[in-house]
Design a protein around this motif. Structure first.
Motif, PDB file in Angstrom:
ATOM      1  N   LYS A 237       0.824  -1.178   0.036  1.00  0.00           N
ATOM      2  CA  LYS A 237       0.162   0.024   0.046  1.00  0.00           C
ATOM      3  C   LYS A 237       0.825   1.224  -0.010  1.00  0.00           C
ATOM      4  N   PRO A 238       0.296   2.426  -0.640  1.00  0.00           N
ATOM      5  CA  PRO A 238       1.239   3.612  -0.491  1.00  0.00           C
ATOM      6  C   PRO A 238       1.244   4.028   0.987  1.00  0.00           C
ATOM      7  N   MET A 240       0.904   6.517   3.790  1.00  0.00           N
ATOM      8  CA  MET A 240      -0.012   7.506   3.982  1.00  0.00           C
ATOM      9  C   MET A 240      -0.131   8.516   2.500  1.00  0.00           C
ATOM     10  N   GLY A 241      -0.542   7.630   1.536  1.00  0.00           N
ATOM     11  CA  GLY A 241      -0.625   8.157   0.146  1.00  0.00           C
ATOM     12  C   GLY A 241       0.426   8.355  -0.600  1.00  0.00           C
ATOM     13  N   GLY A 242       1.815   8.123  -0.041  1.00  0.00           N
ATOM     14  CA  GLY A 242       3.020   8.375  -0.444  1.00  0.00           C
ATOM     15  C   GLY A 242       3.738   9.198   0.487  1.00  0.00           C
ATOM     16  N   TRP A 243       5.090   8.774   0.569  1.00  0.00           N
ATOM     17  CA  TRP A 243       5.727   9.617   1.821  1.00  0.00           C
ATOM     18  C   TRP A 243       5.826  11.004   1.573  1.00  0.00           C
ATOM     19  N   ALA A 244       5.302  11.615   2.353  1.00  0.00           N
ATOM     20  CA  ALA A 244       5.331  13.378   2.190  1.00  0.00           C
ATOM     21  C   ALA A 244       4.578  13.798   0.869  1.00  0.00           C
ATOM     22  N   ARG A 245       3.641  13.166   0.522  1.00  0.00           N
ATOM     23  CA  ARG A 245       3.099  13.492  -0.646  1.00  0.00           C
ATOM     24  C   ARG A 245       1.895  14.489  -0.677  1.00  0.00           C
ATOM     25  N   ASP A 246       0.972  14.168   0.428  1.00  0.00           N
ATOM     26  CA  ASP A 246      -0.210  15.048   0.681  1.00  0.00           C
ATOM     27  C   ASP A 246      -0.629  14.762   2.039  1.00  0.00           C
ATOM     28  N   ALA A 247       0.129  14.382   3.132  1.00  0.00           N
ATOM     29  CA  ALA A 247      -0.184  14.135   4.365  1.00  0.00           C
ATOM     30  C   ALA A 247       0.931  14.176   5.117  1.00  0.00           C
ATOM     31  N   PHE A 248       0.974  14.578   6.533  1.00  0.00           N
ATOM     32  CA  PHE A 248       1.816  14.380   7.510  1.00  0.00           C
ATOM     33  C   PHE A 248       1.424  14.271   8.824  1.00  0.00           C
ATOM     34  N   ASP A 310       1.794   2.701  -5.658  1.00  0.00           N
ATOM     35  CA  ASP A 310       2.006   2.493  -4.228  1.00  0.00           C
ATOM     36  C   ASP A 310       3.171   3.396  -3.634  1.00  0.00           C
ATOM     37  N   TRP A 311       3.701   4.225  -4.663  1.00  0.00           N
ATOM     38  CA  TRP A 311       4.935   5.144  -4.127  1.00  0.00           C
ATOM     39  C   TRP A 311       6.062   4.297  -3.324  1.00  0.00           C
ATOM     40  N   GLY A 312       6.328   3.005  -3.826  1.00  0.00           N
ATOM     41  CA  GLY A 312       7.375   2.506  -3.085  1.00  0.00           C
ATOM     42  C   GLY A 312       6.759   1.631  -1.556  1.00  0.00           C
ATOM     43  N   GLY A 313       5.606   1.864  -1.194  1.00  0.00           N
ATOM     44  CA  GLY A 313       5.405   1.135  -0.192  1.00  0.00           C
ATOM     45  C   GLY A 313       5.660   1.781   1.037  1.00  0.00           C
ATOM     46  N   CYS A 314       5.994   0.912   2.062  1.00  0.00           N
ATOM     47  CA  CYS A 314       6.148   1.484   3.334  1.00  0.00           C
ATOM     48  C   CYS A 314       7.944   1.453   3.548  1.00  0.00           C
ATOM     49  N   ALA A 327      15.100  -0.028   0.340  1.00  0.00           N
ATOM     50  CA  ALA A 327      14.800  -1.153  -0.274  1.00  0.00           C
ATOM     51  C   ALA A 327      13.448  -1.371  -0.768  1.00  0.00           C
ATOM     52  N   THR A 328      13.162  -2.321  -1.741  1.00  0.00           N
ATOM     53  CA  THR A 328      11.890  -2.581  -1.957  1.00  0.00           C
ATOM     54  C   THR A 328      10.889  -3.043  -0.811  1.00  0.00           C
ATOM     55  N   ASP A 329      10.043  -2.440  -0.691  1.00  0.00           N
ATOM     56  CA  ASP A 329       9.058  -2.942   0.351  1.00  0.00           C
ATOM     57  C   ASP A 329       8.989  -4.556   0.084  1.00  0.00           C
TER      58      ASP A 329
END
Length: 373
Positions: A237-238, A240-248, A310-314, A327-329
């Protein structure tokens, strides 16, 4: 190429780490902050004002237990005055009579109430709080009477996964508009208790079928959001929508983070509100820019067709399992160590087989982390 940096639209405000419950799946860090480390009222109000200026449209007020803040009504009113949508995330125990009505009067838009089980015994055992289930039912009734929209949050793990049908019935009986079936993600206290919380694969599959059928049956009646467990996934899963993409998120002491567990990445240093403005942290913080967008990605992520899904996942999961935040999630089937997820599931099942129920829980407590009971 990285997409243009847009302003954030969402914020999670962890007002306190204090909580009357001691849930072993809590995503808060093991080193919980005491009350004397929390931001004061005016600092939170200043932070919320800057968040609104930055473009934030919704703030989720969480903790710990946010209702332990005596100034919560004032904080809600400050956000409401700026036209920011507010969602209160609460355990729903120990809320004084009249306070829910006061939250509504201050401008609260929505209440999200967590249940540790659909059965009273499960709720009380997981939260380590006697009588908690009945208190939660009363909170739900009071919220609906105050005219507040209600979400029931069900954090799912091995000890309550068979109660998913009952969670659905419970949410319907309480008049909830939304039910969140959220499988526990392994960070903070949940990572410490992973072996005790990990469900069996067959139970995860049954749960998915039950939720899919309920979603179809209850269309137009109640929304059901389903957060599947990463360890059983094919794709991540992305974060939080992608690391520092639209939320913090902001911790009780004002530390600004891209996600819950970001501080588990030792190479990153995070700034506190007040040392710089919120806008400067969002835009220029090296930690926020470390995994923002796609330019940071290595193969196979860099050339993957899912890189902007998924912007790279977690990143924190990559750190915890692969030992490398870049690394790849490991939840992704394309990860070279994806098979390690299945190994961890099997190890958890073997560990659970030699213990009984919650005997080995490390319950969430402020102070020194205790050994399993």
């Amino acid at each position: 190429m990285n997409e243009p940096l847009l302003p954030p639209i969402g914020m999670l405000a962890e007002l306190t780490h204090r909580c009357p419950l001691q849930c072993p799946y809590c995503s808060n860090p093991l080193e919980l902050l005491k009350a004397n480390r929390e931001l004061d009222t005016q600092t939170w109000l200043d932070l919320f004002s800057q968040a609104a200026d930055l473009g934030v449209l919704q703030v989720h007020l969480s903790g710990g237990e946010p209702t332990l803040r005596r100034d919560l009504e004032q904080l809600i009113a400050g956000l409401s005055a700026r036209g920011v949508y507010t969602n209160l995330i609460t355990a729903g125990v120990g809320i004084a009579e009249g306070r829910i009505e006061a939250f509504a009067a201050a401008g609260l838009d929505h209440l999200q109430l967590s249940f540790q089980g659909a059965r009273p015994a499960t709720t009380d055992r997981i939260g380590n709080h006697k009588g908690g289930h009945e208190k939660k039912l009363e909170t739900a009734r009071r919220a609906r009477a105050a005219g507040l929209p209600l979400t029931i949050n069900a954090p799912i793990h091995r000890h309550n996964i068979e109660e998913v049908p009952e969670f659905i019935d419970l949410a319907l009986s309480l008049g909830a508009e939304r039910l969140e079936i959220a499988n526990v993600q392994y960070a903070g206290w949940a990572l410490t208790n992973r072996d005790q919380l990990m469900p069996e694969r067959a139970a995860v599959d049954r749960q998915a079928e039950i939720v899919a059928a309920a979603r179809e049956r209850l269309t137009g009646i109640m929304n059901i959001d389903f957060v599947p467990p990463d360890y059983f996934a094919i794709y991540p899963k992305p974060c939080m929508g992608g690391w520092a993409r639209d939320a913090f998120m902001v911790t009780p002491d004002g530390t600004v983070l891209p996600c819950h567990a970001a501080q588990t990445i030792p190479s990153l240093s995070f700034e506190r509100f007040g040392t710089r403005s919120l806008a400067e942290i969002w835009t220029d913080s090296p930690a926020f820019n470390a995994f923002r967008g796609t330019d940071w990605m290595l193969e196979p992520c860099r050339s993957c067709e899912r890189r902007e899904i998924d912007w790279g996942g977690c990143r924190c999961q990559a750190m915890a399992i692969a030992g490398d935040a870049a690394a790849t999630d490991p939840a992704c089937v394309k990860s070279p160590i994806h098979a390690r997820m299945a190994m961890l599931i099997d190890e958890a099942q073997r560990a659970a087989a030699v213990s009984s129920n919650d005997e080995q829980f490390v319950y969430r407590r402020i102070g020194v982390v205790t050994e399993p009971a």
